[in-house]
Write a protein that holds these residues in place. Sequence first.
Motif, mmCIF file in Angstrom:
data_model
loop_
_atom_site.group_PDB
_atom_site.id
_atom_site.type_symbol
_atom_site.label_atom_id
_atom_site.label_comp_id
_atom_site.label_asym_id
_atom_site.label_seq_id
_atom_site.Cartn_x
_atom_site.Cartn_y
_atom_site.Cartn_z
ATOM 1 N N ALA A 45 0.834 -1.195 0.000
ATOM 2 C CA ALA A 45 0.000 0.000 0.000
ATOM 3 C C ALA A 45 0.874 1.253 0.000
ATOM 4 O O ALA A 45 1.947 1.287 0.603
ATOM 5 N N LYS A 46 0.402 2.281 -0.681
ATOM 6 C CA LYS A 46 1.096 3.565 -0.745
ATOM 7 C C LYS A 46 0.375 4.641 0.062
ATOM 8 O O LYS A 46 0.840 5.777 0.117
ATOM 9 N N GLY A 47 -0.730 4.293 0.678
ATOM 10 C CA GLY A 47 -1.488 5.233 1.485
ATOM 11 C C GLY A 47 -2.347 4.494 2.484
ATOM 12 O O GLY A 47 -2.491 3.265 2.425
ATOM 13 N N LEU A 48 -2.944 5.233 3.410
ATOM 14 C CA LEU A 48 -3.743 4.630 4.474
ATOM 15 C C LEU A 48 -4.938 5.517 4.767
ATOM 16 O O LEU A 48 -4.791 6.730 4.944
ATOM 17 N N VAL A 49 -6.116 4.905 4.823
ATOM 18 C CA VAL A 49 -7.350 5.610 5.166
ATOM 19 C C VAL A 49 -7.879 5.023 6.466
ATOM 20 O O VAL A 49 -8.090 3.809 6.565
ATOM 21 N N LEU A 50 -8.085 5.869 7.459
ATOM 22 C CA LEU A 50 -8.613 5.440 8.747
ATOM 23 C C LEU A 50 -10.012 6.000 8.935
ATOM 24 O O LEU A 50 -10.218 7.216 8.831
ATOM 25 N N VAL A 51 -10.951 5.133 9.223
ATOM 26 C CA VAL A 51 -12.313 5.542 9.547
ATOM 27 C C VAL A 51 -12.378 5.705 11.055
ATOM 28 O O VAL A 51 -12.395 4.714 11.805
ATOM 29 N N ALA A 52 -12.394 6.957 11.525
ATOM 30 C CA ALA A 52 -12.360 7.261 12.953
ATOM 31 C C ALA A 52 -13.773 7.314 13.498
ATOM 32 O O ALA A 52 -14.561 8.192 13.152
ATOM 33 N N LEU A 53 -14.077 6.359 14.377
ATOM 34 C CA LEU A 53 -15.399 6.278 14.986
ATOM 35 C C LEU A 53 -15.356 6.444 16.501
ATOM 36 O O LEU A 53 -16.242 7.054 17.085
ATOM 37 N N SER A 54 -14.330 5.872 17.135
ATOM 38 C CA SER A 54 -14.265 5.887 18.598
ATOM 39 C C SER A 54 -13.381 6.993 19.148
ATOM 40 O O SER A 54 -13.510 7.353 20.316
ATOM 41 N N ARG A 55 -12.463 7.540 18.338
ATOM 42 C CA ARG A 55 -11.586 8.624 18.776
ATOM 43 C C ARG A 55 -11.578 9.719 17.719
ATOM 44 O O ARG A 55 -11.911 9.488 16.549
ATOM 45 N N SER A 56 -11.172 10.897 18.138
ATOM 46 C CA SER A 56 -11.165 12.039 17.221
ATOM 47 C C SER A 56 -10.004 11.923 16.244
ATOM 48 O O SER A 56 -8.997 11.249 16.528
ATOM 49 N N PRO A 57 -10.086 12.573 15.088
ATOM 50 C CA PRO A 57 -8.970 12.541 14.133
ATOM 51 C C PRO A 57 -7.679 13.118 14.702
ATOM 52 O O PRO A 57 -6.592 12.674 14.341
ATOM 53 N N HIS A 58 -7.779 14.100 15.597
ATOM 54 C CA HIS A 58 -6.576 14.689 16.189
ATOM 55 C C HIS A 58 -5.809 13.649 17.006
ATOM 56 O O HIS A 58 -4.574 13.690 17.071
ATOM 57 N N PHE A 59 -6.520 12.736 17.629
ATOM 58 C CA PHE A 59 -5.852 11.689 18.399
ATOM 59 C C PHE A 59 -4.977 10.832 17.493
ATOM 60 O O PHE A 59 -3.828 10.509 17.830
ATOM 61 N N TYR A 60 -5.502 10.453 16.334
ATOM 62 C CA TYR A 60 -4.735 9.597 15.421
ATOM 63 C C TYR A 60 -3.603 10.365 14.744
ATOM 64 O O TYR A 60 -2.552 9.796 14.446
ATOM 65 N N VAL A 61 -3.804 11.631 14.501
ATOM 66 C CA VAL A 61 -2.714 12.432 13.933
ATOM 67 C C VAL A 61 -1.555 12.506 14.910
ATOM 68 O O VAL A 61 -0.386 12.355 14.536
ATOM 69 N N ASP A 62 -1.866 12.710 16.197
ATOM 70 C CA ASP A 62 -0.807 12.720 17.212
ATOM 71 C C ASP A 62 -0.203 11.333 17.394
ATOM 72 O O ASP A 62 0.998 11.207 17.681
ATOM 73 N N LEU A 63 -1.004 10.302 17.231
ATOM 74 C CA LEU A 63 -0.513 8.935 17.412
ATOM 75 C C LEU A 63 0.521 8.569 16.354
ATOM 76 O O LEU A 63 1.511 7.886 16.647
ATOM 77 N N LEU A 64 0.321 9.020 15.129
ATOM 78 C CA LEU A 64 1.207 8.673 14.024
ATOM 79 C C LEU A 64 2.204 9.763 13.688
ATOM 80 O O LEU A 64 2.939 9.635 12.705
ATOM 81 N N ALA A 65 2.248 10.815 14.485
ATOM 82 C CA ALA A 65 3.115 11.950 14.142
ATOM 83 C C ALA A 65 4.565 11.688 14.478
ATOM 84 O O ALA A 65 5.461 12.281 13.879
ATOM 85 N N ALA A 66 4.845 10.804 15.434
ATOM 86 C CA ALA A 66 6.217 10.613 15.913
ATOM 87 C C ALA A 66 7.014 9.779 14.928
ATOM 88 O O ALA A 66 6.930 8.563 14.903
ATOM 89 N N GLY A 67 7.787 10.450 14.093
ATOM 90 C CA GLY A 67 8.708 9.753 13.197
ATOM 91 C C GLY A 67 8.053 9.043 12.036
ATOM 92 O O GLY A 67 8.692 8.221 11.387
ATOM 93 N N ILE A 68 6.808 9.324 11.737
ATOM 94 C CA ILE A 68 6.118 8.628 10.649
ATOM 95 C C ILE A 68 5.687 9.648 9.610
ATOM 96 O O ILE A 68 4.994 10.620 9.917
ATOM 97 N N ASP A 69 6.122 9.442 8.390
ATOM 98 C CA ASP A 69 5.774 10.326 7.286
ATOM 99 C C ASP A 69 5.070 9.481 6.230
ATOM 100 O O ASP A 69 5.694 8.741 5.476
ATOM 101 N N THR A 70 3.782 9.529 6.191
ATOM 102 C CA THR A 70 3.029 8.702 5.264
ATOM 103 C C THR A 70 1.824 9.472 4.754
ATOM 104 O O THR A 70 1.401 10.465 5.371
ATOM 105 N N ARG A 71 1.289 9.003 3.667
ATOM 106 C CA ARG A 71 0.064 9.581 3.119
ATOM 107 C C ARG A 71 -1.101 9.017 3.919
ATOM 108 O O ARG A 71 -1.614 7.945 3.629
ATOM 109 N N PHE A 72 -1.495 9.777 4.917
ATOM 110 C CA PHE A 72 -2.458 9.316 5.896
ATOM 111 C C PHE A 72 -3.701 10.197 5.840
ATOM 112 O O PHE A 72 -3.619 11.411 5.990
ATOM 113 N N GLN A 73 -4.869 9.558 5.628
ATOM 114 C CA GLN A 73 -6.134 10.279 5.544
ATOM 115 C C GLN A 73 -7.088 9.731 6.602
ATOM 116 O O GLN A 73 -7.142 8.522 6.842
ATOM 117 N N VAL A 74 -7.827 10.623 7.236
ATOM 118 C CA VAL A 74 -8.784 10.239 8.282
ATOM 119 C C VAL A 74 -10.180 10.638 7.846
ATOM 120 O O VAL A 74 -10.420 11.798 7.489
#
Length: 302
Positions: A45-74
């Motif tokens: 895969a060259k990208g990742l789509v997360l369907v956020a239902l139980s947590r806010s998108p800001h939570f997942y952005v902070d979760l993947l922000a440490a040292g991860i550079d990817t095409r990430f969509q919420v």
Amino acid sequence: LRDGVLEGEHAPALMITDSLAAGSPVFYYFLRSLAFNISSGRAQAKGLVLVALSRSPHFYVDLLAAGIDTRFQVLDCYTDPLGWKNAIRDIGNMENLLSSIIILGKEAIGQGKARFAVAIDLVSLVMRHLSLPLVTNLLNNLRCHEQISSLFWLVHSDLHECRILSALEYMSSMVAVLEPQKLAALEENLKKGKLRIRVKRRNGRVREQIEEFALEQPDVRFSGSGNLPQVRFNIQLTDKEREDRAKVILPFEHQGNGKEIHIYDGRKGSNLAPGVGKIHYVRDSDDEPLDSDEDPDDDLDI
């Protein structure tokens, strides 16, 4: 999930089921691992789509922000799950939800025929607004899409009937079941357990692997116990045992007295021909009958 889908097959799908609080941290662990493999180019895969239902998108952005550079969509289905402000994000409309995921996936990978992965943080919330046939139809459409590489989701097994869990398991190619420890009375034991992973193969066989896990903030530590049972004896030799074994003289090595040992092994190219030796048999007495083809048990009247 990292290797993705084979040509002409459905995308691999992982269902994580839990009945304890460790389900979400394990889901985050798989999410971070897949996102890291995508960013490092080791995943299909060259990208990742997360369907956020139980947590806010800001939570997942902070979760993947440490040292991860990817095409990430919420896809934000947390702040407006019923689509009061934006009908496109209404999780009660399966067609809109599917099209929103595909649109975000194409935005993540850009132009071309690249693939993207999909993660749903909690399918149990989708089951509140959609019937079981609609949810299974959504998962099946995602697996069949030509640009989706892999799919995984989390389900709280204690919130659903067995028939619902069986239907969701049927839609998946891998199932990860979180089991608590037997003595779960203490608070420490609630942070430990076993992860039982079942992988369905193409030939119909199922391979099962068991891993022990422990919640260690902010991560999860796994210790693989493998597929072999635990044994109480060593199957490897120590250096002392290897030396002792090398000193053992095998039976055929007792002969020769320092000279070359000639042993006929039955092969045609052997130095010793099969007609060299002879066997001399001496009967104990003349009353002992000679060998014959007669039945030795004739006198038993059987």
